[in-house]
Design a protein around this motif. Structure first.
Motif, mmCIF file in Angstrom:
data_model
loop_
_atom_site.group_PDB
_atom_site.id
_atom_site.type_symbol
_atom_site.label_atom_id
_atom_site.label_comp_id
_atom_site.label_asym_id
_atom_site.label_seq_id
_atom_site.Cartn_x
_atom_site.Cartn_y
_atom_site.Cartn_z
ATOM 1 N N SER A 69 16.589 -3.746 -12.910
ATOM 2 C CA SER A 69 16.271 -3.535 -14.318
ATOM 3 C C SER A 69 17.137 -4.448 -15.168
ATOM 4 N N ASP A 70 16.565 -4.941 -16.281
ATOM 5 C CA ASP A 70 17.356 -5.717 -17.243
ATOM 6 C C ASP A 70 17.710 -4.872 -18.469
ATOM 7 N N GLY A 71 17.455 -3.574 -18.382
ATOM 8 C CA GLY A 71 17.760 -2.681 -19.496
ATOM 9 C C GLY A 71 16.552 -2.453 -20.395
ATOM 10 N N GLU A 72 15.595 -3.378 -20.357
ATOM 11 C CA GLU A 72 14.389 -3.243 -21.167
ATOM 12 C C GLU A 72 13.203 -2.929 -20.256
ATOM 13 N N SER A 73 13.090 -3.693 -19.178
ATOM 14 C CA SER A 73 12.064 -3.429 -18.175
ATOM 15 C C SER A 73 12.720 -3.045 -16.852
ATOM 16 N N TYR A 74 11.959 -2.289 -16.057
ATOM 17 C CA TYR A 74 12.396 -1.876 -14.735
ATOM 18 C C TYR A 74 11.320 -2.364 -13.774
ATOM 19 N N GLY A 75 11.719 -2.903 -12.644
ATOM 20 C CA GLY A 75 10.724 -3.345 -11.675
ATOM 21 C C GLY A 75 11.143 -2.963 -10.275
ATOM 22 N N PHE A 76 10.162 -2.749 -9.423
ATOM 23 C CA PHE A 76 10.506 -2.634 -8.013
ATOM 24 C C PHE A 76 9.384 -3.223 -7.178
ATOM 25 N N LYS A 77 9.754 -3.639 -5.980
ATOM 26 C CA LYS A 77 8.778 -4.127 -5.009
ATOM 27 C C LYS A 77 8.833 -3.259 -3.767
ATOM 28 N N TYR A 78 7.656 -2.941 -3.242
ATOM 29 C CA TYR A 78 7.518 -2.342 -1.912
ATOM 30 C C TYR A 78 7.175 -3.488 -0.987
ATOM 31 N N VAL A 79 7.916 -3.637 0.079
ATOM 32 C CA VAL A 79 7.605 -4.734 1.012
ATOM 33 C C VAL A 79 7.904 -4.289 2.437
ATOM 34 N N ASN A 80 7.009 -4.659 3.355
ATOM 35 C CA ASN A 80 7.271 -4.379 4.762
ATOM 36 C C ASN A 80 7.527 -5.690 5.499
ATOM 37 N N GLY A 81 8.209 -5.600 6.623
ATOM 38 C CA GLY A 81 8.397 -6.743 7.502
ATOM 39 C C GLY A 81 8.213 -6.261 8.935
ATOM 40 N N HIS A 82 7.113 -6.639 9.556
ATOM 41 C CA HIS A 82 6.784 -6.182 10.914
ATOM 42 C C HIS A 82 6.408 -7.390 11.772
ATOM 43 N N PRO A 83 7.395 -7.945 12.486
ATOM 44 C CA PRO A 83 7.160 -9.173 13.259
ATOM 45 C C PRO A 83 5.997 -9.055 14.254
ATOM 46 N N ALA A 84 5.775 -7.852 14.792
ATOM 47 C CA ALA A 84 4.704 -7.705 15.787
ATOM 48 C C ALA A 84 3.320 -7.638 15.144
ATOM 49 N N ASN A 85 3.263 -7.536 13.812
ATOM 50 C CA ASN A 85 1.964 -7.384 13.149
ATOM 51 C C ASN A 85 1.013 -8.545 13.414
ATOM 52 N N MET A 86 1.556 -9.768 13.413
ATOM 53 C CA MET A 86 0.697 -10.945 13.500
ATOM 54 C C MET A 86 -0.182 -10.894 14.744
ATOM 55 N N ALA A 87 0.453 -10.535 15.860
ATOM 56 C CA ALA A 87 -0.295 -10.477 17.116
ATOM 57 C C ALA A 87 -1.363 -9.383 17.087
ATOM 58 N N ARG A 88 -1.210 -8.402 16.201
ATOM 59 C CA ARG A 88 -2.181 -7.312 16.103
ATOM 60 C C ARG A 88 -3.193 -7.543 14.968
ATOM 61 N N GLY A 89 -3.116 -8.717 14.334
ATOM 62 C CA GLY A 89 -4.082 -9.028 13.274
ATOM 63 C C GLY A 89 -3.704 -8.495 11.902
ATOM 64 N N PHE A 90 -2.450 -8.053 11.749
ATOM 65 C CA PHE A 90 -1.962 -7.638 10.442
ATOM 66 C C PHE A 90 -0.997 -8.695 9.909
#
Lengths: 348, 348
Positions: A69-90
Motif C-alpha cells: 500500500s502507498d497509503g492511498e491505494s492498496y494492492g495485492f497479487k495472488y500468484v502460484n508457482g508450480h514447476p510441474a504444471n507445464m508437463a501437465r498442460g497448466f
C-alpha cells in the motif's frame, strides 16, 4: 435481477480484455509505460507499506499473496508457482490482482495478472538495466526461453536499446518458439545450442529458467568483466540459477533485501553480504554502475510494489480503453446495516 | 474474441447470485449447512496451515487477507473494516474470497463474501453455542442490531433452538429494522431500550457492535451465573466490548489463540491467561460447558478456516445451482511457454 448500485461494481479485466489492451497499446509501448509507473513507485519507496509475501508451500509448488500500500491505494497479487504444471498442460505461474481504496477498503480493480506479471517483470528488468547495464549495450544473452523470454527481449529493446538477443534453452523447441515470436520485432535473433555460445559477446545476460531447485545455469567462467546479469529465475527458497562464485565477483542490486535474502540468488551468501537497494539507485542515493569493468547483478525476485504499479497503470487505462466489464462483487444495501433486508428483498 | 480454454475459467458468484442462492436454499437452512462444513473443518483442525491474518491498518480502518489451506484446497478472504464507512453510505465490512487447488495453484472459485461472511459468522456463533450455551436456552439478548444481527438470530433459532430475541442498539432505528426483518421468522422479538433490559432473563448474550474502540457494552453486573456470551464485535486491536471483570469470571473459548490474543476481548488480559481452543471442544479433547452456573464466553474474532469452510460449501453448491458465471481470469495458452504468442495471436 436486482440492479446493483454503482458502489457494488468492480471493473474486471479478463485475460481476453488484457490481450486486447496489450494489442491496442502495443506490447513494447505498454512495457515502457509500465516501467515508468514502476520507476515512479520505486522513487517514493519509503511511502510504501512493505511486507514479505505470504507464501503457502506444498510439495507441488507455492501459492503466494503479495500485498502492499502507498497509503492511498492498496494492492495485492495472488500468484502460484508450480514447476510441474507445464508437463501437465497448466501454466507454471498464473496470477490475478486487486487494487483497492485505503480510505474505505473498496476494491476498484480486479485484473488477470498472468500476462500483466510478464509485462511488469520485463519492465522492471529493463528499467533496472537502464541504471546498471554497460553504456551502449547492444547484445543480450537470454538463457531460458519460456513464457517470460519474449517480453524480456522486447523490454530491453525498447528501454535499454539492445539490437541482438542470443537465445538458449535446454529444450530447442522453446528456443524455436521464442525465435518465431521475435521474428518481426526488428531484433537480430540468434538461436544458440549451449549457454556458452549464448553468452559470447553479450553485454547483458538474462537468466530465466523455471526448475524449483538449485541449478547452475551460469558458471563462473561464463561471466566476463563489465557484464550486467539480470537473474529472473531464482525466486524462491531452494531455487537459484547462478554459481556462488559469480555472486562474489558481482555488485548485487535487489528490490527488498528481507525478501531477496530468502528467495533470491543471495540465499547462497552470508546474511550480511552487502547489497544495494534499487530505490536508492533510482533516487540517486546510491551508485549504480561505476565503471566498464564492474559486474552488476540484478537479483530479481519480483516485489509487491511492482504489481501495485502495474495495477495502477491498468486502472488508469480503463478511463480511455473499454477493455473491462463490471462485476457486482460488493454487497451495497441502501442502508448499510440492512444486509439481511437486502437479501430478503432480492427474493421478490 | 478468442475462446478461452476451460482451464482459464473460474466460477464467480456475484452478490446478485449469492442472494439468489440464499433465497433458493433459504437463509436458515443455508446457515445450518455452512455450520456443518465449519464443524467438519474444526474437527480436522490440525490439518490446516494456519497463519494470523495479514492486516494493513490505516487511520480510517483495516484491509486484511486471511489465507489458509487444508493441503488439498487453499482459500483466502479479502476483507475490509472501516467503521466510518456507514456514515458515508458504504458498508463497514465488505469481502470477497477465492478457493484454489493446492496441487496446481489454479483458483476454482471467486465469490462475494460480504453476505457469505455474515452467514459464516452467524453459523460459527451458533455452532459454538451448541457446545457452550446452557441446556434448553430459549432467550438471547442481541446487543448491536447492525448488519450481523438478523443472521445471528436465525442461526441461534435453527441450530440452538432459541425462541426469543431481545434486541438493543444505541440507535433505535437499527432495532426497528431488525425487528421488521425478523417479524416473519417465528421468533418472539422484543425491542428493548437499554442493554440492561435486553439481558433480563437471557441465557445467551450476543454482543455485536462496530465501534473501533475499547467500549464497555456489557458491564460486570449485567452478566449473571450460567450465561453464555457470544462476543462478536471485539475483533481487532483496540476494539473490545466487554468489561475486563466479565472476562475474569468466564471460561473463555477461542478459535486460534495467537490471533485472538491480538484481536479479541482477551487483549485486555495477560498473555498467558488460560483459554480453550474450540477445535478441542468439538473433537472431545476439552470440556465445553461443565455446569449450569458457569459463565462461558466465545471470544469470536473470525478465523480463516471458517471462510474456507464457507467457500467449500459454496463451491459444492455450484454443482446443483447455476448461481454463477465463468470468468476468464487465467491465461491458458495451448503451449504454456508461449504466453507471448497467445497475446500476439489474439490481435488477429
Amino acid at each position: 435481477m436486482t440492479t446493483p448500485s454503482k458502489l457494488a461494481l468492480v471493473p474486471f479485466v479478463s485475460v481476453d480484455n488484457m490481450m486486447k489492451l496489450v494489442n491496442k497499446i502495443g506490447p513494447a509501448p505498454m512495457i515502457a509505460e509500465i516501467a515508468d509507473y514502476i520507476e515512479t513507485d520505486f522513487k517514493r519507496w519509503e511511502l510504501f507499506d512493505k511486507t514479505p509475501r505470504v507464501a503457502a508451500h506444498s510439495d507441488e509448488g507455492v501459492i503466494e499473496l503479495m500485498p502492499t500500500s502507498d497509503g492511498e491505494s492498496y494492492g495485492f497479487k495472488y500468484v502460484n508457482g508450480h514447476p510441474a504444471n507445464m508437463a501437465r498442460g497448466f501454466q507454471t505461474v498464473t496470477a490475478f490482482g486487486v487494487l483497492a481504496r485505503v480510505d474505505n477498503g473498496y476494491p476498484v480493480l480486479l485484473s488477470e495478472m498472468t500476462i500483466l506479471t510478464a509485462l511488469r517483470t520485463a519492465a522492471t528488468s529493463a528499467l533496472v538495466a537502464k541504471y546498471l547495464a554497460p553504456k551502449g549495450a547492444k547484445v543480450m544473452a537470454m538463457i531460458g526461453n519460456g513464457a517470460q523470454c519474449e517480453f524480456q527481449a522486447l523490454a530491453f529493446q525498447t528501454i535499454v536499446g539492445i539490437d541482438t538477443v542470443r537465445l538458449y534453452d535446454i529444450d530447442p523447441e522453446a528456443t524455436a518458439k521464442a525465435a518465431r515470436n521475435l521474428a518481426t520485432t526488428g531484433l537480430n535473433v540468434i538461436s544458440c545450442t549451449s549457454p556458452e555460445e549464448a553468452v559470447a559477446g553479450a553485454q547483458i545476460i538474462t537468466t530465466c529458467t523455471a526448475d524449483k531447485q538449485c541449478a547452475t545455469i551460469l558458471t563462473d567462467n561464463m561471466v566476463g568483466a563489465g557484464v550486467h546479469i539480470n537473474a529472473i529465475g531464482g525466486d524462491c527458497p531452494g531455487k537459484t540459477e547462478l554459481h556462488r562464485d559469480i555472486l562474489l565477483r558481482s555488485d548485487i542490486f535487489v528490490e527488498y533485501p528481507p525478501q531477496t535474502r530468502i528467495e533470491g540468488e543471495i540465499q547462497q551468501l552470508d546474511e550480511d553480504h552487502p547489497v544495494t537497494e534499487l530505490w536508492r539507485v533510482m533516487t540517486g542515493q546510491a551508485e549504480g554502475r561505476r565503471d566498464a569493468q564492474q559486474i552488476t547483478l540484478f537479483d530479481s525476485v519480483g516485489f509487491a510494489t511492482e504489481d501495485f504499479s502495474a495495477l495502477r497503470y491498468i486502472r488508469d487505462q480503463l478511463a480511455t480503453h473499454d477493455t473491462f466489464i463490471e462485476l457486482d462483487m460488493l454487497a451495497d444495501p441502501d442502508d448499510p446495516r440492512d444486509l439481511f433486508g437486502m437479501v430478503a428483498r432480492a427474493a421478490s
